[in-house]
Write a protein that holds these residues in place. Structure first.
Motif, PDB file in Angstrom:
ATOM      1  N   ASP A   1       1.004  -1.266   0.141  1.00 19.93           N
ATOM      2  CA  ASP A   1      -0.040  -0.056   0.050  1.00 19.93           C
ATOM      3  C   ASP A   1       0.860   1.278  -0.062  1.00 19.93           C
ATOM      4  O   ASP A   1       0.399   2.242  -0.618  1.00 19.93           O
TER       5      ASP A   1
ATOM      6  N   MET B   1       2.487   1.403  -3.418  1.00 19.71           N
ATOM      7  CA  MET B   1       1.458   2.090  -4.461  1.00 19.71           C
ATOM      8  C   MET B   1       1.043   3.442  -4.406  1.00 19.71           C
ATOM      9  O   MET B   1       0.983   4.342  -5.279  1.00 19.71           O
ATOM     10  N   ALA B   2       0.940   3.804  -3.134  1.00 21.23           N
ATOM     11  CA  ALA B   2       0.687   5.516  -2.980  1.00 21.23           C
ATOM     12  C   ALA B   2       1.895   6.364  -3.338  1.00 21.23           C
ATOM     13  O   ALA B   2       1.423   7.324  -3.993  1.00 21.23           O
TER      14      ALA B   2
ATOM     15  N   ARG C   1       4.006   5.623  -5.743  1.00 20.76           N
ATOM     16  CA  ARG C   1       3.926   5.571  -7.269  1.00 20.76           C
ATOM     17  C   ARG C   1       2.948   6.394  -7.859  1.00 20.76           C
ATOM     18  O   ARG C   1       2.968   7.080  -8.831  1.00 20.76           O
ATOM     19  N   TYR C   2       1.592   6.336  -7.173  1.00 16.39           N
ATOM     20  CA  TYR C   2       0.600   7.229  -7.791  1.00 16.39           C
ATOM     21  C   TYR C   2       1.048   8.674  -7.625  1.00 16.39           C
ATOM     22  O   TYR C   2       0.312   9.370  -8.169  1.00 16.39           O
ATOM     23  N   GLN C   3       1.694   8.991  -6.473  1.00 18.93           N
ATOM     24  CA  GLN C   3       2.018  10.484  -6.488  1.00 18.93           C
ATOM     25  C   GLN C   3       3.360  10.863  -6.856  1.00 18.93           C
ATOM     26  O   GLN C   3       3.588  11.918  -6.965  1.00 18.93           O
ATOM     27  N   GLY C   4       4.096   9.757  -7.882  1.00 17.40           N
ATOM     28  CA  GLY C   4       5.097  10.171  -8.523  1.00 17.40           C
ATOM     29  C   GLY C   4       6.149  10.361  -7.766  1.00 17.40           C
ATOM     30  O   GLY C   4       7.480  10.949  -8.196  1.00 17.40           O
TER      31      GLY C   4
ATOM     32  N   ARG D   1       9.438   8.683  -5.842  1.00 20.77           N
ATOM     33  CA  ARG D   1      10.437   7.490  -6.239  1.00 20.77           C
ATOM     34  C   ARG D   1      10.991   7.005  -4.757  1.00 20.77           C
ATOM     35  O   ARG D   1      11.616   5.859  -5.017  1.00 20.77           O
TER      36      ARG D   1
ATOM     37  N   ASP E   1      10.498   3.797 -13.142  1.00 16.66           N
ATOM     38  CA  ASP E   1       8.819   3.275 -12.684  1.00 16.66           C
ATOM     39  C   ASP E   1       8.739   1.711 -12.730  1.00 16.66           C
ATOM     40  O   ASP E   1       8.227   1.192 -12.177  1.00 16.66           O
TER      41      ASP E   1
ATOM     42  N   ALA F   1       7.104  -0.996 -10.498  1.00 20.04           N
ATOM     43  CA  ALA F   1       6.423  -2.010 -10.924  1.00 20.04           C
ATOM     44  C   ALA F   1       6.924  -3.425 -10.538  1.00 20.04           C
ATOM     45  O   ALA F   1       5.808  -4.348 -10.180  1.00 20.04           O
TER      46      ALA F   1
END
Length: 69
Positions: free
Chosen positions: A12, A15-16, A18-21, A23, A37, A41
């Motif tokens: 979680d 994922m959070a 990654r979605y916010q960009g 690194r 990215d 992944a």
């Protein structure tokens, strides 16, 4: 190996980020920086495989039916 709750929390958090960009992810005092990215992944895929491996799988499903006669 980590337990299911810890694996889910790591997934979680990753994922959070990654979605916010973002690194760089920090969890439990450890910091990991991903260059691309694709690396994030791959880490998510690995966490999902570990989570799937810790849950029980149903090997056989038996279906019984009747026409009511």
């Amino acid at each position: 190996m980590a337990d299911l709750a810890q694996l889910t929390a790591w997934r979680d958090a990753l994922m959070a980020a990654r979605y916010q960009g973002i690194r760089t992810v920090e969890y439990d005092g450890e910091r990991v920086t991903y260059a691309r990215d694709a690396e994030m992944a791959a880490a998510l895929g690995d966490l999902n495989r570990q989570i799937t491996g810790t849950t029980a799988h149903v090997a056989v499903v038996r279906i019984q039916s009747s026409k009511g006669l």
